[in-house]
Design an enzyme around this catalytic site. Structure first.
Site, PDB file in Angstrom:
ATOM      1  N   ASP A 235       0.837  -1.207   0.000  1.00  0.00           N
ATOM      2  CA  ASP A 235       0.000   0.000   0.000  1.00  0.00           C
ATOM      3  C   ASP A 235       0.869   1.254   0.000  1.00  0.00           C
ATOM      4  O   ASP A 235       1.985   1.264   0.531  1.00  0.00           O
ATOM      5  CB  ASP A 235      -0.907   0.010   1.234  1.00  0.00           C
ATOM      6  N   HIS A 236       0.336   2.326  -0.598  1.00  0.00           N
ATOM      7  CA  HIS A 236       1.066   3.589  -0.591  1.00  0.00           C
ATOM      8  C   HIS A 236       1.109   4.142   0.823  1.00  0.00           C
ATOM      9  O   HIS A 236       0.128   4.072   1.563  1.00  0.00           O
ATOM     10  CB  HIS A 236       0.388   4.591  -1.531  1.00  0.00           C
ATOM     11  N   ALA A 237       2.257   4.694   1.177  1.00  0.00           N
ATOM     12  CA  ALA A 237       2.441   5.151   2.548  1.00  0.00           C
ATOM     13  C   ALA A 237       1.666   6.421   2.871  1.00  0.00           C
ATOM     14  O   ALA A 237       1.278   6.645   4.024  1.00  0.00           O
ATOM     15  CB  ALA A 237       3.926   5.371   2.823  1.00  0.00           C
ATOM     16  N   THR A 238       1.429   7.280   1.873  1.00  0.00           N
ATOM     17  CA  THR A 238       0.849   8.596   2.176  1.00  0.00           C
ATOM     18  C   THR A 238      -0.382   8.934   1.335  1.00  0.00           C
ATOM     19  O   THR A 238      -0.855  10.073   1.379  1.00  0.00           O
ATOM     20  CB  THR A 238       1.900   9.704   1.986  1.00  0.00           C
TER      21      THR A 238
ATOM     22  N   TYR B  42      -4.889   3.551  -1.858  1.00  0.00           N
ATOM     23  CA  TYR B  42      -3.941   3.297  -2.944  1.00  0.00           C
ATOM     24  C   TYR B  42      -3.126   2.072  -2.547  1.00  0.00           C
ATOM     25  O   TYR B  42      -2.212   2.172  -1.735  1.00  0.00           O
ATOM     26  CB  TYR B  42      -3.039   4.516  -3.139  1.00  0.00           C
TER      27      TYR B  42
END
Length: 429
Positions: free
Chosen positions: A263-266, A270
């Site tokens: 998963d996207h960190a920020t 996403y």
């Protein structure tokens, strides 16, 4: 260099006679191939590559793809140690066959007394010299950029190293995984419980691509000024550049992006989301897409205006809630059904493919990206380079055997058959 003659000999040496049946090589075909080669952007460029492993070979293969004549210098008998990374491709290394097509292999013991003369003759004919030896090794061999460019002002010298020639790390060895760690990549990759390396050689690949771009820029500059260049490129600085976002984010926010697996960190949502029968990946890049996703995929248009989730900062803070909300909605649907809904809403998405699935990917097949490349163990499939040009196709010539072109190259440099035999007997080539 008398390129037409050299190229003719090169092509005759490289092309498998099997491709022409019992009649063998056809002169007309060779002429046609030379004419085709002359259309490639770098068809008049000669590259000497004293290279090993991944970063420099990836760079020089890009140059070969668009027509450069790349002479790869390898250790006598054993060659580039990357040849022995594995034996998965018909007994050959997957790394080596990927990185070394369309090159000529010259074996040379660079520490042998005769090597200096051979290298000097090669440099006199070269447009580009690439090396990624251990720190200081090229300079000890008389192949430092200052010395070479004093003799050959038009030569472009590209030194690829771990950390450069100055600074406290200048003598430190560097490998892909280690630089991922030093540059902070590992701290961002993996799960909250454990860091993980990137699954491909991202440091080497990135460094090779920067070297390729820099060499093209230097060739363009030389066309205008007549002057060569010295390019100093490091693996660490490549990764530091690629770390731009997390460096800025951490420095100015006071906290590093969290490790978040796939998963996207920020950005939320996403990443990977579970469905009835597997997983899908999708990403929301802006608030317009979030509105469309809530309405057309989740069927809950009101969520887009919910003050808990109405911008990315809030959704990131409430990551667990948002993921649970989405996965609960997806639970009755198959991955195929979810992808169909995402596509209908124009939300970017993908499958979580394995290498086998990518090998057979319908998009690669539809765009006819696969070609066949000869290797010492027989033909193998190979993907065309990512950039497609109108008017010409990239070279897809054979992967060389160790020292396959040594005799041809030495003869071009003026060595007689007897002298070449003596060099072999002495272990120089």
């Amino acid at each position: 260099m008398p390129l037409t003659l050299a190229l003719l000999r090169f092509k005759c040496a490289l092309v498998s006679p099997k491709a022409f049946g019992e009649r063998g090589l056809k002169a007309g075909w060779v002429v046609l191939k030379i004419q085709s080669m002359s259309k490639l952007p770098l068809s008049n460029i000669t590259v000497i590559a004293l290279e090993q492993a991944v970063a420099a070979p990836f760079c020089s293969r890009q140059l070969a793809d668009i027509g450069a004549r790349v002479i790869k210098i390898e250790r006598p008998k054993v060659g580039d140690f990357a040849r022995d990374y594995d034996q998965t491709v018909k007994g050959q290394s997957a790394y080596f066959v990927w990185l070394n097509r369309s090159k000529e292999s010259l074996t040379l013991d660079v520490k042998h007394p005769e090597a200096k003369n051979i290298l000097a003759k090669l440099m006199a004919e070269a447009d580009v010299f690439i090396q990624n030896l251990a720190p200081g090794a090229a300079k000890r061999l008389g192949l430092g950029a200052t010395e070479l460019r004093a003799k050959h002002p038009k030569l472009i010298v590209c030194d690829v190293s771990g950390y450069g020639t100055t600074g406290p790390y200048s003598k430190k060895k560097a490998y892909d995984l280690l630089v991922q760690g030093e540059a902070g990549v590992l701290s961002l990759t993996g799960t909250p419980e454990s860091p993980a390396k990137v699954g491909i050689s991202i440091t080497d690949i990135g460094t090779g691509l920067h070297a390729y771009a820099a060499i093209l820029a230097a060739l363009y500059t030389r066309e205008r000024t007549g002057e060569g260049a010295h390019i100093d490129l490091t693996m660490f600085e490549t990764m530091a550049e690629w770390m731009g976002h997390p460096l800025y984010y951490t420095h100015y926010s006071g906290k590093a992006p969290r490790r978040s697996g796939p998963d996207h960190a920020t950005i939320v949502p996403y990443g990977r989301f579970r469905t009835k029968d597997g997983d899908v990946l999708f990403g929301i890049q802006n608030e317009r897409e979030w509105v469309s996703f809530c309405d057309k995929v989740l069927g809950r248009a009101e969520l887009a205006k919910d003050p808990r989730y109405d911008n990315n900062t809030k959704r990131t803070a409430a990551r667990a809630e948002v993921v649970a909300l989405i996965e609960n909605t997806f639970a009755p649907w198959t991955s195929e059904e979810v992808v169909a809904k995402l596509d209908a809403a124009d939300i970017a998405n993908s499958r979580l493919n394995t290498p086998d699935q990518v090998w057979d990917h319908p998009q690669l097949q539809a765009r006819k990206r696969w070609r066949e490349v000869e290797t010492p163990a027989g033909p193998i499939p190979a993907l065309l380079p990512a950039a497609t040009f109108e008017g010409f196709e990239a070279r897809m010539d054979p992967v060389p055997a160790v020292g396959e072109h040594s005799e041809i190259i030495l003869a071009e440099l003026g060595y007689s058959t007897a002298e070449i035999s003596a060099l072999k007997a002495a272990g120089a080539v």
